[in-house]
Write a protein that holds these residues in place. Structure first.
Motif, PDB file in Angstrom:
ATOM      1  N   ALA A 136       4.359  -9.485   5.562  1.00 31.30           N
ATOM      2  CA  ALA A 136       4.585  -8.065   5.273  1.00 31.30           C
ATOM      3  C   ALA A 136       3.484  -7.240   5.930  1.00 31.30           C
ATOM      4  N   VAL A 137       3.666  -5.934   5.909  1.00 29.94           N
ATOM      5  CA  VAL A 137       2.569  -5.024   6.230  1.00 29.94           C
ATOM      6  C   VAL A 137       1.839  -4.744   4.916  1.00 29.94           C
ATOM      7  N   TYR A 138       0.542  -4.946   4.936  1.00 31.31           N
ATOM      8  CA  TYR A 138      -0.277  -4.756   3.744  1.00 31.31           C
ATOM      9  C   TYR A 138      -1.019  -3.415   3.841  1.00 31.31           C
ATOM     10  N   TYR A 139      -0.939  -2.654   2.763  1.00 29.68           N
ATOM     11  CA  TYR A 139      -1.534  -1.319   2.717  1.00 29.68           C
ATOM     12  C   TYR A 139      -2.585  -1.234   1.617  1.00 29.68           C
ATOM     13  N   CYS A 140      -3.641  -0.530   1.924  1.00 28.04           N
ATOM     14  CA  CYS A 140      -4.680  -0.249   0.952  1.00 28.04           C
ATOM     15  C   CYS A 140      -4.411   1.120   0.315  1.00 28.04           C
ATOM     16  N   ASN A 141      -4.732   1.232  -0.962  1.00 28.31           N
ATOM     17  CA  ASN A 141      -4.501   2.478  -1.693  1.00 28.31           C
ATOM     18  C   ASN A 141      -5.699   2.799  -2.573  1.00 28.31           C
ATOM     19  N   ALA A 142      -6.048   4.067  -2.611  1.00 26.30           N
ATOM     20  CA  ALA A 142      -7.121   4.557  -3.494  1.00 26.30           C
ATOM     21  C   ALA A 142      -6.553   5.701  -4.314  1.00 26.30           C
ATOM     22  N   ARG A 143      -6.788   5.654  -5.619  1.00 21.57           N
ATOM     23  CA  ARG A 143      -6.119   6.622  -6.487  1.00 21.57           C
ATOM     24  C   ARG A 143      -7.040   7.155  -7.565  1.00 21.57           C
ATOM     25  N   GLY A 144      -7.043   8.480  -7.731  1.00 22.96           N
ATOM     26  CA  GLY A 144      -7.638   9.148  -8.874  1.00 22.96           C
ATOM     27  C   GLY A 144      -9.134   9.075  -9.011  1.00 22.96           C
ATOM     28  N   THR A 145      -9.761  10.218  -9.165  1.00 25.25           N
ATOM     29  CA  THR A 145     -11.166  10.300  -9.526  1.00 25.25           C
ATOM     30  C   THR A 145     -11.269  11.218 -10.735  1.00 25.25           C
ATOM     31  N   PRO A 146     -12.381  11.210 -11.442  1.00 25.79           N
ATOM     32  CA  PRO A 146     -12.505  12.106 -12.601  1.00 25.79           C
ATOM     33  C   PRO A 146     -12.321  13.577 -12.238  1.00 25.79           C
ATOM     34  N   LEU A 147     -12.793  13.952 -11.051  1.00 20.95           N
ATOM     35  CA  LEU A 147     -12.663  15.358 -10.645  1.00 20.95           C
ATOM     36  C   LEU A 147     -11.311  15.649  -9.999  1.00 20.95           C
ATOM     37  N   ARG A 148     -10.721  14.639  -9.381  1.00 22.27           N
ATOM     38  CA  ARG A 148      -9.446  14.812  -8.665  1.00 22.27           C
ATOM     39  C   ARG A 148      -8.483  13.703  -9.058  1.00 22.27           C
ATOM     40  N   PRO A 149      -7.973  13.736 -10.270  1.00 22.77           N
ATOM     41  CA  PRO A 149      -7.122  12.643 -10.769  1.00 22.77           C
ATOM     42  C   PRO A 149      -5.824  12.461 -10.006  1.00 22.77           C
ATOM     43  N   ALA A 150      -5.380  13.463  -9.280  1.00 20.64           N
ATOM     44  CA  ALA A 150      -4.116  13.343  -8.547  1.00 20.64           C
ATOM     45  C   ALA A 150      -4.302  12.805  -7.135  1.00 20.64           C
ATOM     46  N   ASP A 151      -5.533  12.551  -6.731  1.00 18.64           N
ATOM     47  CA  ASP A 151      -5.771  12.037  -5.384  1.00 18.64           C
ATOM     48  C   ASP A 151      -5.073  10.700  -5.202  1.00 18.64           C
ATOM     49  N   ASP A 152      -4.502  10.520  -4.016  1.00 19.66           N
ATOM     50  CA  ASP A 152      -3.741   9.304  -3.728  1.00 19.66           C
ATOM     51  C   ASP A 152      -3.792   9.092  -2.222  1.00 19.66           C
ATOM     52  N   TYR A 153      -4.567   8.100  -1.776  1.00 18.78           N
ATOM     53  CA  TYR A 153      -4.769   7.871  -0.352  1.00 18.78           C
ATOM     54  C   TYR A 153      -4.241   6.512   0.064  1.00 18.78           C
ATOM     55  N   TRP A 154      -3.735   6.467   1.319  1.00 23.07           N
ATOM     56  CA  TRP A 154      -3.181   5.226   1.872  1.00 23.07           C
ATOM     57  C   TRP A 154      -3.779   4.953   3.246  1.00 23.07           C
ATOM     58  N   GLY A 155      -3.932   3.687   3.549  1.00 20.09           N
ATOM     59  CA  GLY A 155      -4.293   3.296   4.892  1.00 20.09           C
ATOM     60  C   GLY A 155      -3.058   3.162   5.757  1.00 20.09           C
ATOM     61  N   GLN A 156      -3.279   2.799   7.007  1.00 23.21           N
ATOM     62  CA  GLN A 156      -2.168   2.717   7.964  1.00 23.21           C
ATOM     63  C   GLN A 156      -1.454   1.380   7.917  1.00 23.21           C
ATOM     64  N   GLY A 157      -2.051   0.411   7.260  1.00 27.06           N
ATOM     65  CA  GLY A 157      -1.426  -0.894   7.113  1.00 27.06           C
ATOM     66  C   GLY A 157      -1.909  -1.910   8.129  1.00 27.06           C
ATOM     67  N   THR A 158      -1.850  -3.172   7.738  1.00 27.76           N
ATOM     68  CA  THR A 158      -2.177  -4.276   8.632  1.00 27.76           C
ATOM     69  C   THR A 158      -1.121  -5.365   8.455  1.00 27.76           C
ATOM     70  N   GLN A 159      -0.662  -5.892   9.574  1.00 29.05           N
ATOM     71  CA  GLN A 159       0.440  -6.861   9.542  1.00 29.05           C
ATOM     72  C   GLN A 159      -0.077  -8.260   9.214  1.00 29.05           C
ATOM     73  N   VAL A 160       0.582  -8.895   8.276  1.00 29.00           N
ATOM     74  CA  VAL A 160       0.324 -10.301   7.960  1.00 29.00           C
ATOM     75  C   VAL A 160       1.617 -11.068   8.204  1.00 29.00           C
ATOM     76  N   THR A 161       1.523 -12.077   9.056  1.00 29.11           N
ATOM     77  CA  THR A 161       2.689 -12.901   9.358  1.00 29.11           C
ATOM     78  C   THR A 161       2.355 -14.354   9.077  1.00 29.11           C
ATOM     79  N   VAL A 162       3.144 -14.976   8.224  1.00 33.76           N
ATOM     80  CA  VAL A 162       2.928 -16.372   7.854  1.00 33.76           C
ATOM     81  C   VAL A 162       4.068 -17.204   8.426  1.00 33.76           C
ATOM     82  N   SER A 163       3.725 -18.124   9.291  1.00 30.09           N
ATOM     83  CA  SER A 163       4.743 -18.954   9.945  1.00 30.09           C
ATOM     84  C   SER A 163       4.922 -20.272   9.201  1.00 30.09           C
ATOM     85  N   THR A 164       6.100 -20.851   9.374  1.00 31.64           N
ATOM     86  CA  THR A 164       6.385 -22.144   8.727  1.00 31.64           C
ATOM     87  C   THR A 164       5.828 -23.288   9.536  1.00 31.64           C
TER      88      THR A 164
END
Length: 119
Positions: A91-119
């Motif tokens: 899958a593409v894996y994404y990082c997320n950061a959410r909420g601070t005491p001063l800005r509880p609605a903050d919601d940030y995402w990274g661009q993603g990094t591809q992980v491929t697992v072969s058989t």
């Protein structure tokens, strides 16, 4: 605006390991929760693991015992150590950061990094 940059993805054989990193452009100390999500082709984005500011951690059932999330506030980085990888972890894996005491609605995402697992 906080920038999140993921790295560490790649191609690995089933049973192998990868460590994903998520570097933030500023301190992550105040974020209530940092998380890793993933999205496989044709599927909805799903939560994989998350770590709360107080230290609580949660994982989706399918990765329990195989993945470990951690955060290093001093390095502004969140990690996802993935072991015993399976093709269904591809899958593409994404990082997320959410909420601070001063800005509880903050919601940030990274661009993603591809992980491929072969058989």
């Amino acid at each position: 605006q906080v920038q999140l940059v993921e790295s560490g993805g790649g191609l690995v054989q089933a049973g192998g390991s990868l460590r994903l990193s998520c570097l933030a452009s500023e301190s992550i100390f105040s974020f209530e929760v940092m998380g890793w999500y993933r999205q496989a082709p044709g599927k909805q984005r799903e939560l994989v693991a998350r770590i709360f500011r107080g230290g609580n951690i949660g994982y989706v059932e399918s990765v329990k015992g195989r993945f470990t999330i951690s955060r290093d506030n001093a390095k502004r980085t969140v990690y996802l150590q993935m072991s015993s990888l399976k093709p269904e972890d591809t899958a593409v894996y994404y990082c997320n950061a959410r909420g601070t005491p001063l800005r509880p609605a903050d919601d940030y995402w990274g661009q993603g990094t591809q992980v491929t697992v072969s058989t």
